[in-house]
Design an enzyme around this catalytic site. Structure first.
Site, PDB file in Angstrom:
ATOM      1  N   TYR A  57      38.773  28.306  45.865  1.00  0.00           N
ATOM      2  CA  TYR A  57      38.226  29.660  45.714  1.00  0.00           C
ATOM      3  C   TYR A  57      36.708  29.658  45.986  1.00  0.00           C
ATOM      4  CZ  TYR A  57      42.648  30.593  43.199  1.00  0.00           C
ATOM      5  OH  TYR A  57      43.968  30.726  42.853  1.00  0.00           O
ATOM      6  N   HIS A  78      41.130  35.857  35.473  1.00  0.00           N
ATOM      7  CA  HIS A  78      40.440  36.977  36.137  1.00  0.00           C
ATOM      8  C   HIS A  78      38.944  36.963  35.819  1.00  0.00           C
ATOM      9  CE1 HIS A  78      44.297  39.730  36.323  1.00  0.00           C
ATOM     10  NE2 HIS A  78      44.396  38.654  37.063  1.00  0.00           N
ATOM     11  N   LYS A  96      45.117  43.912  37.245  1.00  0.00           N
ATOM     12  CA  LYS A  96      45.191  44.309  35.844  1.00  0.00           C
ATOM     13  C   LYS A  96      45.814  43.196  35.030  1.00  0.00           C
ATOM     14  CE  LYS A  96      49.079  44.542  35.434  1.00  0.00           C
ATOM     15  NZ  LYS A  96      50.232  43.624  35.732  1.00  0.00           N
ATOM     16  N   ARG A 164      53.881  31.987  34.098  1.00  0.00           N
ATOM     17  CA  ARG A 164      52.635  32.555  33.564  1.00  0.00           C
ATOM     18  C   ARG A 164      52.914  33.562  32.447  1.00  0.00           C
ATOM     19  NH1 ARG A 164      51.394  37.744  35.116  1.00  0.00           N
ATOM     20  NH2 ARG A 164      52.543  38.557  36.884  1.00  0.00           N
ATOM     21  N   ASP A 177      50.917  42.282  30.482  1.00  0.00           N
ATOM     22  CA  ASP A 177      51.415  42.365  31.859  1.00  0.00           C
ATOM     23  C   ASP A 177      51.828  43.778  32.250  1.00  0.00           C
ATOM     24  OD1 ASP A 177      51.865  40.548  34.148  1.00  0.00           O
ATOM     25  OD2 ASP A 177      53.850  41.455  34.094  1.00  0.00           O
TER      26      ASP A 177
HETATM   27  N1  NAP Z   1      49.452  45.692  40.681  1.00  0.00           N
HETATM   28  C1  NAP Z   1      50.676  45.211  40.637  1.00  0.00           C
HETATM   29  O1  NAP Z   1      51.655  45.877  41.017  1.00  0.00           O
HETATM   30  C2  NAP Z   1      50.901  43.820  40.133  1.00  0.00           C
HETATM   31  C3  NAP Z   1      52.176  43.259  40.248  1.00  0.00           C
HETATM   32  C4  NAP Z   1      52.355  41.930  39.854  1.00  0.00           C
HETATM   33  C5  NAP Z   1      51.289  41.229  39.309  1.00  0.00           C
HETATM   34  N2  NAP Z   1      50.070  41.812  39.185  1.00  0.00           N
HETATM   35  C6  NAP Z   1      48.935  41.064  38.604  1.00  0.00           C
HETATM   36  O2  NAP Z   1      48.546  40.068  39.530  1.00  0.00           O
HETATM   37  C7  NAP Z   1      48.215  38.854  38.866  1.00  0.00           C
HETATM   38  C8  NAP Z   1      49.035  37.725  39.477  1.00  0.00           C
HETATM   39  O3  NAP Z   1      50.406  38.022  39.378  1.00  0.00           O
HETATM   40  P1  NAP Z   1      51.472  37.379  40.398  1.00  0.00           P
HETATM   41  O4  NAP Z   1      52.774  38.000  40.045  1.00  0.00           O
HETATM   42  O5  NAP Z   1      50.992  37.446  41.795  1.00  0.00           O
HETATM   43  O6  NAP Z   1      51.463  35.864  39.892  1.00  0.00           O
HETATM   44  P2  NAP Z   1      51.850  34.549  40.707  1.00  0.00           P
HETATM   45  O7  NAP Z   1      52.854  34.848  41.758  1.00  0.00           O
HETATM   46  O8  NAP Z   1      52.162  33.519  39.683  1.00  0.00           O
HETATM   47  O9  NAP Z   1      50.494  34.175  41.450  1.00  0.00           O
HETATM   48  C9  NAP Z   1      49.351  33.816  40.738  1.00  0.00           C
HETATM   49  C10 NAP Z   1      48.476  32.928  41.615  1.00  0.00           C
HETATM   50  O10 NAP Z   1      47.374  32.530  40.806  1.00  0.00           O
HETATM   51  C11 NAP Z   1      46.883  31.288  41.252  1.00  0.00           C
HETATM   52  N3  NAP Z   1      46.414  30.449  40.139  1.00  0.00           N
HETATM   53  C12 NAP Z   1      45.152  30.035  39.971  1.00  0.00           C
HETATM   54  N4  NAP Z   1      45.039  29.281  38.873  1.00  0.00           N
HETATM   55  C13 NAP Z   1      46.278  29.203  38.331  1.00  0.00           C
HETATM   56  C14 NAP Z   1      46.797  28.550  37.190  1.00  0.00           C
HETATM   57  N5  NAP Z   1      46.027  27.833  36.360  1.00  0.00           N
HETATM   58  N6  NAP Z   1      48.110  28.673  36.946  1.00  0.00           N
HETATM   59  C15 NAP Z   1      48.918  29.406  37.754  1.00  0.00           C
HETATM   60  N7  NAP Z   1      48.460  30.058  38.855  1.00  0.00           N
HETATM   61  C16 NAP Z   1      47.156  29.946  39.139  1.00  0.00           C
HETATM   62  C17 NAP Z   1      47.993  30.673  42.051  1.00  0.00           C
HETATM   63  O11 NAP Z   1      47.422  30.749  43.300  1.00  0.00           O
HETATM   64  P3  NAP Z   1      47.090  29.600  44.256  1.00  0.00           P
HETATM   65  O12 NAP Z   1      47.888  28.362  43.909  1.00  0.00           O
HETATM   66  O13 NAP Z   1      47.617  30.325  45.398  1.00  0.00           O
HETATM   67  O14 NAP Z   1      45.639  29.387  44.158  1.00  0.00           O
HETATM   68  C18 NAP Z   1      49.142  31.636  42.066  1.00  0.00           C
HETATM   69  O15 NAP Z   1      49.673  31.799  43.360  1.00  0.00           O
HETATM   70  C19 NAP Z   1      48.468  39.091  37.378  1.00  0.00           C
HETATM   71  O16 NAP Z   1      47.251  39.310  36.714  1.00  0.00           O
HETATM   72  C20 NAP Z   1      49.328  40.354  37.327  1.00  0.00           C
HETATM   73  O17 NAP Z   1      49.031  41.182  36.214  1.00  0.00           O
HETATM   74  C21 NAP Z   1      49.865  43.082  39.587  1.00  0.00           C
END
Ligand code: NAP
Length: 338
Positions: A57, A78, A96, A164, A177
């Protein structure tokens, strides 16, 4: 309008949706993606035709060609990355909830202010025409004096695929969430009903089923909002429930069976609001979204980047929602492991 070159911090599930949204946006361009695994970053970059892929990052934040950063790590990270992005002089759109607590959000906002960058919490449903129409109906008195709101956002996730959500160190649980949408929506209704820009509940109570690690797997909260509007809010990460929004007033009620936060409404198309006057027949109001939610969100940032805050998702709005979430989590004993 400013054209923004976006950098994606994390390459997870929602980052893929946002990348597709930037591609469809009018004022955004995908500039770079960073993930912790260099191979996965390259795959993501190839999939979305992103010119640069970084294995950390920090490298992305040092890239002078990036104007704005989209933070989509798990919630607990975040704060760290939004602050690092602000310090690097990048505008920030952060998923969020902006942070785990309101106190942490104050620190992120202070960093945005100190480094004079835009900051917005990515509550994309607030920008959807359906949500805007709901607020208009309420403020125009379509159901008279608003007295109660019921809203639910709850799904049954696979613990192995969504680690997570079960991990307290990453801000797991349903309240942070998806319960955050319920507090946001209930407060929006009270804001529209009272004409106040940002409201917070006078009272917050709640109950939850906690996992062995202390995160809430299903939860319900009660809010007493200004105007004595009573809200029942329910969420979950291990329970499928019927999502929806119901608002009850002295002269009728509004029902939204498919709120703007559900997955199918991320795409352009028509959604419905059902308005039933007291003693009358239901009227179906159709609302058309001509743009997908993530494209709209990227364009919304571009439209307001010079103002540093977006009018519908101000820093005061984020803080009020997080203070409400702090109180709801406290009420249910979040973090208390069995
Ligand atoms: N607006 C919406 O509709 C919406 C929908 C779903 C989620 N979200 C939000 O988006 C965020 C991520 O959700 P997601 O569903 O995309 O999750 P996800 O698929 O688990 O992705 C999270 C990413 O975070 C990175 N990361 C960095 N440090 C980490 C750690 N210590 N442990 C695990 N992952 C780590 C990883 O990226 P790298 O390995 O790629 O670096 C992973 O790909 C959350 O805050 C959630 O509230 C929003």
């Amino acid at each position: 309008m400013t054209e923004l070159r976006w950098g994606l911090l994390a390459a997870g599930t929602i980052a893929a949706h946002f990348a597709a949204g930037v591609d469809e946006s009018k004022h955004g361009v995908l500039g770079a993606v960073a993930a912790r695994d260099a191979g996965r970053t390259r795959d993501f970059a190839t999939r979305f035709d992103i010119p640069k892929a970084y294995g950390s990052y920090e490298e992305l934040l040092a890239d002078p060609d990036i104007d704005a950063v989209y933070v989509s790590t798990p919630h607990a990270l975040h704060k760290q990355w939004a602050i690092a992005a602000a310090e690097a002089g990048k505008h920030v759109l952060c998923e969020k909830p902006l942070t785990i607590t309101a106190a942490d959000a104050e620190e992120v906002i202070a960093a945005a202010r100190a480094h004079d960058v835009f900051l917005m919490e990515a509550f994309m449903y607030r920008l959807h025409p359906q949500t805007r129409r709901l607020a208009e109906l309420i403020s125009s008195g379509a159901i008279g004096e608003v007295r109660a709101v019921d809203t639910t956002f709850s799904f049954d996730s696979n613990p192995e695929e969504t680690a997570r959500l079960g991990d307290p160190a990453l801000g797991g649980g349903g309240i942070l969430d998806v319960g955050c949408y319920c507090t946001s929506l209930a407060r929006l209704v009270a804001q529209a009903a009272t004409g106040q820009e940002v409201v917070e509940p006078a009272e917050v109570s709640g109950m939850a089923h906690l996992s062995a690690t202390g995160v809430d797997e299903w939860a319900t909260g009660l809010l007493r909002l200004p105007g004595d509007i009573l809200a029942t809010i329910s969420c979950g990460i291990r329970l499928t429930r019927e999502d929806g929004i119901r608002v009850f007033g002295s002269d009728g009620q509004i029902h939204i069976p498919r709120p703007a936060w559900i997955h199918p409404l991320r795409k352009p198309g028509v959604s419905q609001i059902i308005l039933t006057p007291a003693g009358g027949e239901p009227e179906v109001i159709e609302v058309e979204a001509t743009q997908g939610v993530f494209a709209r969100e990227a364009d919304h940032v571009a439209a307001h980047v010079e103002d540093r805050q977006a009018p519908e998702l101000t820093w005061a709005e984020t803080l009020a929602n997080l203070r409400t979430l702090d109180r709801w989590r406290e009420a249910v004993g979040y973090g208390r492991s069995s």
